[in-house]
Every structure is written in structure tokens, then in C-alpha cells.
Scaffold this motif. Sequence first.
Motif, PDB file in Angstrom:
ATOM      1  N   TRP A   1       0.826  -1.205   0.000  1.00  0.00           N
ATOM      2  CA  TRP A   1       0.000   0.000   0.000  1.00  0.00           C
ATOM      3  C   TRP A   1       0.861   1.255   0.000  1.00  0.00           C
ATOM      4  O   TRP A   1       0.482   2.282  -0.556  1.00  0.00           O
ATOM      5  CB  TRP A   1      -0.966   0.003   1.178  1.00  0.00           C
ATOM      6  CG  TRP A   1      -2.220  -0.744   0.859  1.00  0.00           C
ATOM      7  CD1 TRP A   1      -2.657  -1.926   1.381  1.00  0.00           C
ATOM      8  CD2 TRP A   1      -3.205  -0.362  -0.102  1.00  0.00           C
ATOM      9  NE1 TRP A   1      -3.834  -2.301   0.803  1.00  0.00           N
ATOM     10  CE2 TRP A   1      -4.213  -1.366  -0.110  1.00  0.00           C
ATOM     11  CE3 TRP A   1      -3.343   0.725  -0.967  1.00  0.00           C
ATOM     12  CZ2 TRP A   1      -5.324  -1.292  -0.935  1.00  0.00           C
ATOM     13  CZ3 TRP A   1      -4.452   0.787  -1.794  1.00  0.00           C
ATOM     14  CH2 TRP A   1      -5.429  -0.217  -1.762  1.00  0.00           C
ATOM     15  N   LYS A   2       2.031   1.145   0.641  1.00  0.00           N
ATOM     16  CA  LYS A   2       2.958   2.270   0.611  1.00  0.00           C
ATOM     17  C   LYS A   2       3.373   2.556  -0.826  1.00  0.00           C
ATOM     18  O   LYS A   2       3.364   3.702  -1.292  1.00  0.00           O
ATOM     19  CB  LYS A   2       4.177   1.957   1.480  1.00  0.00           C
ATOM     20  CG  LYS A   2       5.147   3.126   1.643  1.00  0.00           C
ATOM     21  CD  LYS A   2       6.206   3.142   0.562  1.00  0.00           C
ATOM     22  CE  LYS A   2       7.071   4.386   0.673  1.00  0.00           C
ATOM     23  NZ  LYS A   2       7.854   4.655  -0.532  1.00  0.00           N
ATOM     24  N   ALA A   3       3.754   1.492  -1.542  1.00  0.00           N
ATOM     25  CA  ALA A   3       4.209   1.653  -2.923  1.00  0.00           C
ATOM     26  C   ALA A   3       3.108   2.202  -3.819  1.00  0.00           C
ATOM     27  O   ALA A   3       3.304   3.162  -4.578  1.00  0.00           O
ATOM     28  CB  ALA A   3       4.710   0.315  -3.459  1.00  0.00           C
ATOM     29  N   LEU A   4       1.917   1.616  -3.723  1.00  0.00           N
ATOM     30  CA  LEU A   4       0.834   2.006  -4.624  1.00  0.00           C
ATOM     31  C   LEU A   4       0.265   3.376  -4.268  1.00  0.00           C
ATOM     32  O   LEU A   4      -0.118   4.141  -5.155  1.00  0.00           O
ATOM     33  CB  LEU A   4      -0.251   0.936  -4.615  1.00  0.00           C
ATOM     34  CG  LEU A   4       0.203  -0.425  -5.168  1.00  0.00           C
ATOM     35  CD1 LEU A   4      -0.885  -1.464  -4.996  1.00  0.00           C
ATOM     36  CD2 LEU A   4       0.610  -0.309  -6.621  1.00  0.00           C
ATOM     37  N   GLY A   5       0.206   3.678  -2.957  1.00  0.00           N
ATOM     38  CA  GLY A   5      -0.255   5.000  -2.547  1.00  0.00           C
ATOM     39  C   GLY A   5       0.670   6.092  -3.051  1.00  0.00           C
ATOM     40  O   GLY A   5       0.227   7.142  -3.528  1.00  0.00           O
ATOM     41  N   SER A   6       1.973   5.842  -2.967  1.00  0.00           N
ATOM     42  CA  SER A   6       2.943   6.813  -3.463  1.00  0.00           C
ATOM     43  C   SER A   6       2.958   6.859  -4.988  1.00  0.00           C
ATOM     44  O   SER A   6       3.257   7.898  -5.580  1.00  0.00           O
ATOM     45  CB  SER A   6       4.335   6.472  -2.934  1.00  0.00           C
ATOM     46  OG  SER A   6       4.392   6.628  -1.530  1.00  0.00           O
ATOM     47  N   MET A   7       2.647   5.736  -5.646  1.00  0.00           N
ATOM     48  CA  MET A   7       2.569   5.743  -7.112  1.00  0.00           C
ATOM     49  C   MET A   7       1.463   6.684  -7.587  1.00  0.00           C
ATOM     50  O   MET A   7       1.632   7.397  -8.592  1.00  0.00           O
ATOM     51  CB  MET A   7       2.322   4.336  -7.647  1.00  0.00           C
ATOM     52  CG  MET A   7       2.386   4.252  -9.165  1.00  0.00           C
ATOM     53  SD  MET A   7       1.961   2.625  -9.825  1.00  0.00           S
ATOM     54  CE  MET A   7       3.409   1.696  -9.304  1.00  0.00           C
ATOM     55  N   VAL A   8       0.355   6.706  -6.869  1.00  0.00           N
ATOM     56  CA  VAL A   8      -0.710   7.665  -7.188  1.00  0.00           C
ATOM     57  C   VAL A   8      -0.155   9.084  -7.098  1.00  0.00           C
ATOM     58  O   VAL A   8      -0.427   9.937  -7.945  1.00  0.00           O
ATOM     59  CB  VAL A   8      -1.908   7.484  -6.243  1.00  0.00           C
ATOM     60  CG1 VAL A   8      -2.931   8.595  -6.440  1.00  0.00           C
ATOM     61  CG2 VAL A   8      -2.562   6.121  -6.459  1.00  0.00           C
ATOM     62  N   GLY A   9       0.661   9.322  -6.057  1.00  0.00           N
ATOM     63  CA  GLY A   9       1.291  10.628  -5.915  1.00  0.00           C
ATOM     64  C   GLY A   9       2.204  10.961  -7.072  1.00  0.00           C
ATOM     65  O   GLY A   9       2.295  12.122  -7.505  1.00  0.00           O
ATOM     66  N   SER A  10       2.881   9.947  -7.631  1.00  0.00           N
ATOM     67  CA  SER A  10       3.802  10.202  -8.741  1.00  0.00           C
ATOM     68  C   SER A  10       3.045  10.637  -9.988  1.00  0.00           C
ATOM     69  O   SER A  10       3.464  11.561 -10.693  1.00  0.00           O
ATOM     70  CB  SER A  10       4.657   8.962  -9.023  1.00  0.00           C
ATOM     71  OG  SER A  10       3.926   7.944  -9.671  1.00  0.00           O
ATOM     72  N   TRP A  11       1.907   9.981 -10.283  1.00  0.00           N
ATOM     73  CA  TRP A  11       1.184  10.420 -11.492  1.00  0.00           C
ATOM     74  C   TRP A  11       0.474  11.741 -11.237  1.00  0.00           C
ATOM     75  O   TRP A  11       0.306  12.549 -12.147  1.00  0.00           O
ATOM     76  CB  TRP A  11       0.274   9.346 -12.050  1.00  0.00           C
ATOM     77  CG  TRP A  11      -1.036   9.040 -11.413  1.00  0.00           C
ATOM     78  CD1 TRP A  11      -2.062   9.890 -11.182  1.00  0.00           C
ATOM     79  CD2 TRP A  11      -1.492   7.740 -10.986  1.00  0.00           C
ATOM     80  NE1 TRP A  11      -3.134   9.218 -10.635  1.00  0.00           N
ATOM     81  CE2 TRP A  11      -2.816   7.894 -10.511  1.00  0.00           C
ATOM     82  CE3 TRP A  11      -0.924   6.474 -10.982  1.00  0.00           C
ATOM     83  CZ2 TRP A  11      -3.568   6.843 -10.005  1.00  0.00           C
ATOM     84  CZ3 TRP A  11      -1.676   5.419 -10.486  1.00  0.00           C
ATOM     85  CH2 TRP A  11      -2.967   5.599 -10.000  1.00  0.00           C
ATOM     86  N   ASN A  12       0.084  12.007  -9.980  1.00  0.00           N
ATOM     87  CA  ASN A  12      -0.488  13.320  -9.663  1.00  0.00           C
ATOM     88  C   ASN A  12       0.523  14.429  -9.925  1.00  0.00           C
ATOM     89  O   ASN A  12       0.177  15.507 -10.427  1.00  0.00           O
ATOM     90  CB  ASN A  12      -0.951  13.373  -8.212  1.00  0.00           C
ATOM     91  CG  ASN A  12      -2.259  12.632  -7.989  1.00  0.00           C
ATOM     92  OD1 ASN A  12      -2.990  12.357  -8.937  1.00  0.00           O
ATOM     93  ND2 ASN A  12      -2.547  12.294  -6.755  1.00  0.00           N
ATOM     94  N   MET A  13       1.791  14.180  -9.585  1.00  0.00           N
ATOM     95  CA  MET A  13       2.832  15.181  -9.832  1.00  0.00           C
ATOM     96  C   MET A  13       2.957  15.482 -11.322  1.00  0.00           C
ATOM     97  O   MET A  13       3.115  16.643 -11.727  1.00  0.00           O
ATOM     98  CB  MET A  13       4.174  14.693  -9.276  1.00  0.00           C
ATOM     99  CG  MET A  13       4.305  14.816  -7.768  1.00  0.00           C
ATOM    100  SD  MET A  13       4.480  16.538  -7.268  1.00  0.00           S
ATOM    101  CE  MET A  13       4.696  16.353  -5.494  1.00  0.00           C
TER     102      MET A  13
END
Length: 456
Positions: A197-209
Amino acid sequence: MSTQKLFTNSYATRSAAKAFLVLALSYLLFGLLLGVIGGFQYILPPFLKDQLSFQQTRPLHVYLVITWIFTAAQAGIYYYLPGIANRPLYWQQGIWWHFILQLTVSLFIITSFFLGNFGGREYLEFPPLLGAFILLSWIPFAINFFFTLKPNYKTAPVYIWSWSTGIIFFFITLSESYLWLFDFFRTNIIRDVTVQWKALGSMVGSWNMLVYGTAIYVMEQTSGNNKPARSPLAFFFYFLGLINLMFNWGHHTYIVPAAPWVKNVAYVISMTELLILAHLIIQWRKMMRNGRKNYHLISYRLLSYSDGWIILNLILAITISVPAWNYYTHGTHITVAHAMGTTIGINTMLLFASIFYIIKNEKAEVLEKRKTWIRKGIIITNIALVIFWASLLGSGLVKISGRLNNEAFYIIMQKCQPYFKVFAYSGTLIFIGLFILIFLALKILTAKKEITSAGL
């Protein structure tokens, strides 16, 4: 004067960027179609059960929509890079290597899903080996970005920071999402779920950026004012978003018996989104006062709708981040409502703002003739999305009520059926609205007649 006008983007770079846009819109079109099929399978379980089961439509839909977001953002960045850097793209052939690799791995992933060959985790349910090829496909993109821009971060506008962060964190988060392949993680359920969940939650942040950086750039170009993207306030919210990218994922793991400090940090950081919300409301009020003079611009109209969805989804995100409430909302359609509102209401509206900005630069006369239908598509999509979003919230509240009253699962599902029907029908309307935008964008992008932009 806009930096974009200092350098004439080459025909080869523009053509490659438009090829990425066509690919991105294709991802979205088929992802939406599978979403509609999945919605009707919710209310009619036998629907296409033997030909294409819900176990296939759901991961296909998720993969295609996520890939739409990344690809549309990449297309915009490729198109804008030479103008921002005031030099040609560093590695012109690299765009096509990126395109070929991405298209190839996508075909393999889609084929795997159709054949029922799974092997990954949430969001990445295809065979793990294909994840390595996704990473490989991003290497030409990263090389072109950093070597074309050669960014000086002391003077770079905030969208350069956002794009840089999105690219770097994509490599980090996609790599982290495959740590479950190692026994150290796979054999410990708490460690496994937390890291995933850490990885996937942060991945959402990466595409948001990537998406937010693109939106800020389009806003700068359409307004002709480059000061907001270089202001201290812009960087304050960038770093606040970066902190959320790295730590906000923890609210997904409240139900996991992990270390208490992880949950406390996640909760505190989640609440910092209130600052973003307050700022957005202030900006929204200013925009509504000044909106009439710019509302005829397609990109401005899409940006304004996304602003409304940002406010709605931030309110929902803050609500479900409260631990006591998250206990009840986790695993219900309230979480799905947040995901859909973010994916369609925010990311898709922002990306279409970028797409129609590019089209305006390329084929302004053709775009002008299609404005009426584009506006209809935008209105249909957003009205339908409000109904769709509300039906998911309603279904989630019914499930919470059923749990509190210790009702049997089948009774809860029966009570949810009216909401599921609204969900399926409004989802079809979303498809119609977005199909209009996709069809017109594809038609204009693939038309033979070129209308040269003075700026690009």
C-alpha cells in the motif's frame, strides 16, 4: 513573453507527441468501455460472464485508465519540453523507442488479462515480468526529460519540480511494488500489505505530480502570467504535496496491526490537506469572479471543472482519513467514489485541458468548429459523474449501516441494488460524454490538414 514562443518545436517531436496522445486516448476509450461492461456485470452477473468475466474486466479497466493518465501526461511533457528548454529534444529517436516499448508491453498485458493469466497485485495484476518492461519503457522518457531541460532547480518553475518528482518516484514506487516477490515480504502478511500500500499510494502521488505539473504549465501559458508558477506559495504547496506523496499512504493501512507511529504520522499528514483545501476554496472564489471572460476557452473550462472536483474529493479524502471513520469506510464504495472522482473529475479533466491546449496550438481553426460538441461532452461527463459519485457514496453508506446493524451480506447487497443500477447507468453517460471528447480529439489530431501555430 512565454518561453514557449522562443523555440519552434520540430515537426518530428510534435508528431511523436501526438502519437502518444492518440495512444493515450485509445487507452481511455477502451478502459471506459470495460468500465461500463464491469458496471453492468455488477447488476447483471451473467452479462458476458463466459466471454469476459468481471475478474478480467476490472483489472483491464484499472490498468488502461492508469496508463491513460501516465501516457497523456507524458505526451504533453514531450510536446512542451523543447519550448521550455529553448532547444531541440535531446534524443528524438528515444520518443519512438518509448512509444514502441510501451505499446508492446501494453499488448502483452492486455493479452495476458484476456487469457486469464494473472500474477501481480492490486493495480498491477499482470505477470510480474511485464513490470520490468514498463520500467524499461520509461528510461527514454527520463533521459529526454532531464537531458533536454538540464534543469537548474534554483530558478526552475514549480511544474519542472513536479515533473521531475513524478518521474523519479515512478521508478521508486513501481520497484517497491514488486518487493512482494522476495520471501522477506511475501512471508509476512503485515509487512507485505504495508509495503504494497505504501508503494501504490505513493505511485498515485507520482502520477499526480505529472498531471498537476502539466496543469500548472497550461494555466501559465493560457494566462500569459509566469509569476504564479515561481511564487513561494506554489512551492509551499508543492512540498506539502511531496510530503503527502511520501507518507499519506498510511491511511490505507489503519486496519493493519503495524507500528502505531506509522498510523499517527499518516493521519497528521492527511490532515495537512486541509491547508490545500482552504487555499483551493479561496482560489475557486477568485476564479468564479473572473471566470466569465475566460470561460469560452476549452482548456479553462476543463480546469474550472477539475477545481470543483478537487474540492469535493479533498473533503472526502480528509473524511476517510480520520481513523475512527476509516474503520467503517475502508473496503466500501466510498473509497471507490474517492478514486473515481479523482481519476475522472480531476486527472482526466486536467489532461483534457492539456490535450485541447495542444490541439489549439496545432489546429485552432478545426477546434473552433468543434467547440459546441466539446462543450456538450464536458457538461454530460460532469453531470453524469456527480450522479455516479453520489451513487457510490450511497452504496457505501448502506454497507456501513448494514454492518452496524449486523445484517447478512446478501441483505446488504440487495439494499445496494438501486445504487448499483444508478452507478451502471450514470457510468454509461460518463462514457458517452467522454466518448464525445475522445472522438473529437482523435479526429482533429489525426486529420491530414495542419494548421501551424505561431508559438510552436
